[in-house]
Design a protein around this motif. Structure first.
Motif, PDB file in Angstrom:
ATOM      1  N   GLU A  19     -73.827 -27.707  78.157  1.00  0.00           N
ATOM      2  CA  GLU A  19     -74.091 -28.653  79.269  1.00  0.00           C
ATOM      3  C   GLU A  19     -73.755 -29.464  79.867  1.00  0.00           C
ATOM      4  O   GLU A  19     -73.186 -29.702  79.528  1.00  0.00           O
ATOM      5  N   HIS A  20     -74.650 -29.375  80.918  1.00  0.00           N
ATOM      6  CA  HIS A  20     -73.366 -30.275  82.071  1.00  0.00           C
ATOM      7  C   HIS A  20     -73.381 -31.698  81.880  1.00  0.00           C
ATOM      8  O   HIS A  20     -74.325 -32.321  81.634  1.00  0.00           O
ATOM      9  N   VAL A  21     -72.335 -31.915  82.360  1.00  0.00           N
ATOM     10  CA  VAL A  21     -71.976 -33.083  82.053  1.00  0.00           C
ATOM     11  C   VAL A  21     -73.150 -34.527  83.112  1.00  0.00           C
ATOM     12  O   VAL A  21     -73.891 -34.799  82.433  1.00  0.00           O
ATOM     13  N   VAL A  22     -73.407 -33.638  84.264  1.00  0.00           N
ATOM     14  CA  VAL A  22     -74.468 -34.205  85.354  1.00  0.00           C
ATOM     15  C   VAL A  22     -75.163 -32.985  85.327  1.00  0.00           C
ATOM     16  O   VAL A  22     -74.282 -32.292  85.364  1.00  0.00           O
ATOM     17  N   PRO A  23     -76.639 -33.532  84.797  1.00  0.00           N
ATOM     18  CA  PRO A  23     -77.475 -31.931  85.255  1.00  0.00           C
ATOM     19  C   PRO A  23     -77.514 -32.163  86.558  1.00  0.00           C
ATOM     20  O   PRO A  23     -77.258 -31.918  87.391  1.00  0.00           O
ATOM     21  N   GLN A  24     -77.883 -30.486  86.728  1.00  0.00           N
ATOM     22  CA  GLN A  24     -76.918 -29.386  88.038  1.00  0.00           C
ATOM     23  C   GLN A  24     -78.243 -29.622  88.867  1.00  0.00           C
ATOM     24  O   GLN A  24     -78.150 -29.598  90.112  1.00  0.00           O
ATOM     25  N   GLY A  25     -79.605 -30.446  88.096  1.00  0.00           N
ATOM     26  CA  GLY A  25     -80.706 -31.090  90.119  1.00  0.00           C
ATOM     27  C   GLY A  25     -79.577 -31.723  90.316  1.00  0.00           C
ATOM     28  O   GLY A  25     -80.188 -31.798  91.626  1.00  0.00           O
ATOM     29  N   PHE A  26     -78.163 -32.358  90.261  1.00  0.00           N
ATOM     30  CA  PHE A  26     -78.069 -33.209  91.067  1.00  0.00           C
ATOM     31  C   PHE A  26     -76.985 -32.430  91.540  1.00  0.00           C
ATOM     32  O   PHE A  26     -76.485 -33.446  92.296  1.00  0.00           O
ATOM     33  N   GLY A  27     -76.992 -31.494  91.885  1.00  0.00           N
ATOM     34  CA  GLY A  27     -75.109 -30.937  92.286  1.00  0.00           C
ATOM     35  C   GLY A  27     -74.247 -30.025  91.184  1.00  0.00           C
ATOM     36  O   GLY A  27     -74.999 -30.374  90.024  1.00  0.00           O
ATOM     37  N   ARG A  28     -74.169 -28.877  91.642  1.00  0.00           N
ATOM     38  CA  ARG A  28     -73.097 -27.670  90.945  1.00  0.00           C
ATOM     39  C   ARG A  28     -71.376 -28.445  92.120  1.00  0.00           C
ATOM     40  O   ARG A  28     -72.235 -28.064  93.227  1.00  0.00           O
ATOM     41  N   PHE A  29     -71.114 -28.804  90.926  1.00  0.00           N
ATOM     42  CA  PHE A  29     -69.574 -28.936  91.145  1.00  0.00           C
ATOM     43  C   PHE A  29     -68.333 -28.086  90.975  1.00  0.00           C
ATOM     44  O   PHE A  29     -68.779 -27.663  90.464  1.00  0.00           O
ATOM     45  N   HIS A  30     -67.349 -28.503  91.734  1.00  0.00           N
ATOM     46  CA  HIS A  30     -66.181 -28.147  91.233  1.00  0.00           C
ATOM     47  C   HIS A  30     -65.175 -28.895  91.025  1.00  0.00           C
ATOM     48  O   HIS A  30     -64.724 -29.886  91.843  1.00  0.00           O
ATOM     49  N   PRO A  31     -64.124 -28.524  89.638  1.00  0.00           N
ATOM     50  CA  PRO A  31     -64.427 -27.993  88.528  1.00  0.00           C
ATOM     51  C   PRO A  31     -65.825 -28.141  87.763  1.00  0.00           C
ATOM     52  O   PRO A  31     -66.111 -29.492  88.051  1.00  0.00           O
ATOM     53  N   ASP A  32     -66.499 -27.416  87.079  1.00  0.00           N
ATOM     54  CA  ASP A  32     -67.453 -27.362  86.926  1.00  0.00           C
ATOM     55  C   ASP A  32     -67.220 -27.942  85.703  1.00  0.00           C
ATOM     56  O   ASP A  32     -67.203 -28.219  84.201  1.00  0.00           O
ATOM     57  N   LEU A  33     -68.118 -29.840  85.143  1.00  0.00           N
ATOM     58  CA  LEU A  33     -67.816 -30.639  84.159  1.00  0.00           C
ATOM     59  C   LEU A  33     -68.996 -29.833  82.770  1.00  0.00           C
ATOM     60  O   LEU A  33     -70.106 -30.615  83.264  1.00  0.00           O
ATOM     61  N   VAL A  34     -68.538 -29.645  81.656  1.00  0.00           N
ATOM     62  CA  VAL A  34     -69.493 -28.800  81.245  1.00  0.00           C
ATOM     63  C   VAL A  34     -68.971 -29.090  79.747  1.00  0.00           C
ATOM     64  O   VAL A  34     -67.570 -29.083  79.531  1.00  0.00           O
ATOM     65  N   ILE A  35     -69.649 -29.592  79.024  1.00  0.00           N
ATOM     66  CA  ILE A  35     -69.700 -28.885  76.866  1.00  0.00           C
ATOM     67  C   ILE A  35     -70.058 -28.635  76.743  1.00  0.00           C
ATOM     68  O   ILE A  35     -70.820 -27.790  76.303  1.00  0.00           O
ATOM     69  N   SER A  36     -69.423 -27.959  75.573  1.00  0.00           N
ATOM     70  CA  SER A  36     -70.072 -26.320  74.650  1.00  0.00           C
ATOM     71  C   SER A  36     -70.291 -27.242  72.992  1.00  0.00           C
ATOM     72  O   SER A  36     -69.885 -26.149  72.606  1.00  0.00           O
ATOM     73  N   ASP A  37     -70.910 -28.100  72.925  1.00  0.00           N
ATOM     74  CA  ASP A  37     -70.642 -28.937  71.874  1.00  0.00           C
ATOM     75  C   ASP A  37     -71.981 -29.619  71.853  1.00  0.00           C
ATOM     76  O   ASP A  37     -72.169 -30.236  70.943  1.00  0.00           O
ATOM     77  N   VAL A  38     -73.405 -28.953  72.362  1.00  0.00           N
ATOM     78  CA  VAL A  38     -74.683 -29.120  71.946  1.00  0.00           C
ATOM     79  C   VAL A  38     -75.356 -28.328  71.741  1.00  0.00           C
ATOM     80  O   VAL A  38     -75.325 -26.755  72.590  1.00  0.00           O
ATOM     81  N   CYS A  39     -75.830 -27.953  70.871  1.00  0.00           N
ATOM     82  CA  CYS A  39     -76.739 -26.593  69.985  1.00  0.00           C
ATOM     83  C   CYS A  39     -78.050 -26.756  70.999  1.00  0.00           C
ATOM     84  O   CYS A  39     -78.484 -27.267  72.170  1.00  0.00           O
ATOM     85  N   VAL A  40     -78.018 -25.506  71.110  1.00  0.00           N
ATOM     86  CA  VAL A  40     -79.409 -25.270  71.865  1.00  0.00           C
ATOM     87  C   VAL A  40     -80.832 -25.527  71.371  1.00  0.00           C
ATOM     88  O   VAL A  40     -81.742 -26.289  72.699  1.00  0.00           O
ATOM     89  N   PRO A  41     -81.279 -26.313  70.930  1.00  0.00           N
ATOM     90  CA  PRO A  41     -82.190 -27.205  70.517  1.00  0.00           C
ATOM     91  C   PRO A  41     -82.386 -28.027  71.500  1.00  0.00           C
ATOM     92  O   PRO A  41     -83.814 -29.042  72.382  1.00  0.00           O
ATOM     93  N   CYS A  42     -81.157 -28.909  70.707  1.00  0.00           N
ATOM     94  CA  CYS A  42     -80.863 -30.454  72.034  1.00  0.00           C
ATOM     95  C   CYS A  42     -80.925 -29.795  73.093  1.00  0.00           C
ATOM     96  O   CYS A  42     -81.821 -30.931  74.135  1.00  0.00           O
ATOM     97  N   ASN A  43     -80.108 -28.903  74.019  1.00  0.00           N
ATOM     98  CA  ASN A  43     -80.046 -28.600  74.612  1.00  0.00           C
ATOM     99  C   ASN A  43     -80.883 -28.672  75.553  1.00  0.00           C
ATOM    100  O   ASN A  43     -81.430 -28.747  76.782  1.00  0.00           O
ATOM    101  N   ARG A  44     -82.683 -27.916  75.159  1.00  0.00           N
ATOM    102  CA  ARG A  44     -83.851 -27.363  75.555  1.00  0.00           C
ATOM    103  C   ARG A  44     -84.348 -28.675  75.397  1.00  0.00           C
ATOM    104  O   ARG A  44     -85.483 -29.130  76.530  1.00  0.00           O
ATOM    105  N   TYR A  45     -84.348 -29.451  74.757  1.00  0.00           N
ATOM    106  CA  TYR A  45     -84.907 -30.911  74.447  1.00  0.00           C
ATOM    107  C   TYR A  45     -84.718 -31.607  75.771  1.00  0.00           C
ATOM    108  O   TYR A  45     -84.786 -32.669  76.142  1.00  0.00           O
ATOM    109  N   PHE A  46     -83.297 -32.132  76.095  1.00  0.00           N
ATOM    110  CA  PHE A  46     -83.377 -32.736  76.761  1.00  0.00           C
ATOM    111  C   PHE A  46     -83.689 -32.303  78.322  1.00  0.00           C
ATOM    112  O   PHE A  46     -83.994 -33.305  79.146  1.00  0.00           O
ATOM    113  N   GLY A  47     -83.545 -30.308  78.342  1.00  0.00           N
ATOM    114  CA  GLY A  47     -83.693 -30.489  79.431  1.00  0.00           C
ATOM    115  C   GLY A  47     -85.221 -30.485  79.950  1.00  0.00           C
ATOM    116  O   GLY A  47     -85.806 -31.260  81.429  1.00  0.00           O
TER     117      GLY A  47
END
Length: 348
Positions: A19-47
Motif C-alpha cells: 500500500e503506497h503512502v502517497v497514491p501512485q497517481g500523484f507520482g512514483r518516488f525514491h525511496p518508495d514509501l509503502v506499507i505491507s500491512d494492508v490486506c488485498v480487499p482493503c487495498n482494492r477497496y481504497f483504490g
C-alpha cells in the motif's frame, strides 16, 4: 507467517499487497514509501472507492493536471461530480461548461466542451447553463418557463451531440429557430480563461485521512497503528463512520517555515506527524502539491507510553526524491518570510 491488516484487522497467511503512502497517481518516488500491512480487499477497496476520486475528481486532481501532465494524461479527463469548470471570458461563451485535460502530445492543458444548453429569457442579462446530466435531473416544471420568450444556445463538441440536444429541446416543448453559430471562445493569446470550483466532500476527506494513517503506520509500524486508540480514524477511512469530532479539517496554514501563499519553497507533497504530549493527541498534516493543508486527527488521546511521534517528509515531484523534514522551535522562526533550503526544509 500471518499478517494483520491495519484497517480491517483481518489476519491472513502470506504477505499483503504493498500500500503506497502517497497514491501512485500523484507520482512514483525514491525511496518508495509503502506499507505491507494492508490486506488485498482493503487495498482494492481504497483504490476503487477513495484513490480514484482523489486522482480525478478533486482540487488535487486539478493541480496534478497542471503540474504533472504526463501522469494526469493516463487518467483521462477530470471528472465533474466535484469539479465545475466554466469559461470566464466576457461574451457569448461566458459561463459555458468545459472539461480540462492534459494533452498527451504537448503535455499542456486543453479544454473540451461539454454538451449543454443555455437559456436566457427576454429582458434578462445572464444566461443559465445546463449540462445533459443537469437537464435530466431538473424537473419539467422548473424548465417550463423557458418554453416561450427565450433565447437558446446549443453547445456540443460534435454535430451528433448537438443533434441530441435539439431532440431534448423538442421533448421539453421548447420551440426554436436556428440563427447561426457562436464565434471562437479562444482569446488572442491562444488560451482561454476558465473559472474552477471544486467540492471537498467526505470521500476526499477519507482519501486524505488514508494517506495520513498510512504515513503513521510507515513511520511507527503496524503494531502501534493497530492499537485501539486509532479505531475512530480507522473506521472513518474504511467505512465512512464519522467520530464525534471532525477527523479531517482542510485549511491554508503553511507547513514549511517562512512560507506564505505568495512565497513557496516547493510544489512537492508534504506529510507531517505531530504529537502533543500535553493532550496526548496525535495529528498529521497532509499537503499534496504543497497546496491545501489538511489536518488529520489520528488520535485524540493516546493511552500508551508517550514517545516522540514527530516526523515529516517532502516528496519532490521533479526529482522524485523523498527527503526528511526537520523541525525547528517556533521561537527560531524568522520574523519575515524567507526561502528555506531543500532538500531539508524546515517545519513551521
Amino acid at each position: 507467517m500471518s499478517y494483520c491488516c491495519v484497517y480491517c484487522r483481518t489476519g491472513q497467511p502470506g504477505r499483503f499487497d504493498d500500500e503506497h503512502v502517497v497514491p501512485q497517481g500523484f507520482g512514483r518516488f525514491h525511496p518508495d514509501l509503502v506499507i505491507s500491512d494492508v490486506c488485498v480487499p482493503c487495498n482494492r477497496y481504497f483504490g476503487k472507492e477513495l484513490d480514484w476520486f482523489l486522482n480525478r475528481d478533486s482540487g488535487e486532481a486539478i493541480t496534478r493536471s497542471r503540474l504533472q501532465p504526463p501522469l494526469a494524461s493516463k487518467a483521462g479527463h477530470l471528472k465533474s461530480a466535484r469539479i465545475k469548470m466554466t469559461i470566464n471570458v466576457p461574451g457569448p461563451w461566458m459561463g459555458a461548461r468545459v472539461y480540462v485535460c492534459p494533452d498527451a502530445t504537448t503535455g499542456r492543458l486543453r479544454t473540451e466542451l461539454i454538451p449543454q444548453l443555455a437559456f436566457r429569457r427576454k429582458g434578462e442579462e445572464n444566461w443559465v447553463w445546463f449540462t445533459v446530466t443537469e437537464l435530466r435531473a431538473t424537473s419539467t416544471e422548473s424548465l417550463a418557463k423557458y418554453r416561450t420568450e427565450t433565447e437558446t444556445r446549443i453547445i456540443g463538441p460534435s454535430e451528433r451531440s448537438c443533434k441530441y440536444l435539439r431532440s431534448m429541446l423538442t421533448k421539453l416543448g421548447v420551440r426554436f429557430t436556428e440563427k447561426g453559430k457562436l464565434g471562437d471562445p479562444i482569446t488572442e493569446g491562444g488560451g482561454i480563461r476558465v473559472y474552477v470550483e471544486y467540492t471537498i466532500d467526505k470521500t476526499i476527506l477519507r482519501a486524505i485521512a488514508k494517506i495520513a494513517f498510512n504515513y503513521f503506520a510507515y513511520v511507527h509500524g503496524a503494531d502501534l497503528a493497530l492499537r485501539g486508540d486509532f479505531d475512530s480514524i480507522r473506521k472513518f477511512i474504511r467505512s465512512g463512520q464519522e467520530p464525534p469530532w471532525k477527523p479531517v479539517i482542510p485549511g491554508r496554514r503553511r507547513i514549511l517555515a517562512g512560507e506564505t501563499d505568495m512565497i513557496r519553497c516547493t510544489d512537492g507533497h508534504l506529510l507531517v506527524l505531530e504529537g502533543d504530549p500535553r493532550a496526548s493527541s496525535i495529528t498529521a498534516r497532509v499537503a499534496l502539491f504543497n497546496d491545501i493543508t489538511y489536518v488529520v486527527r489520528l488520535c485524540l488521546r493516546f493511552s500508551g507510553v508517550w514517545r516522540s511521534f514527530d516526523a515529516g517528509h517532502h516528496f519532490d515531484i521533479t526529482s522524485r526524491e523523498v527527503t526528511p523534514l526537520r523541525a525547528i522551535p517556533s521561537y527560531l522562526l524568522p520574523m519575515a518570510p524567507v526561502h528555506t533550503t531543500l532538500p531539508q526544509p524546515l517545519l513551521r
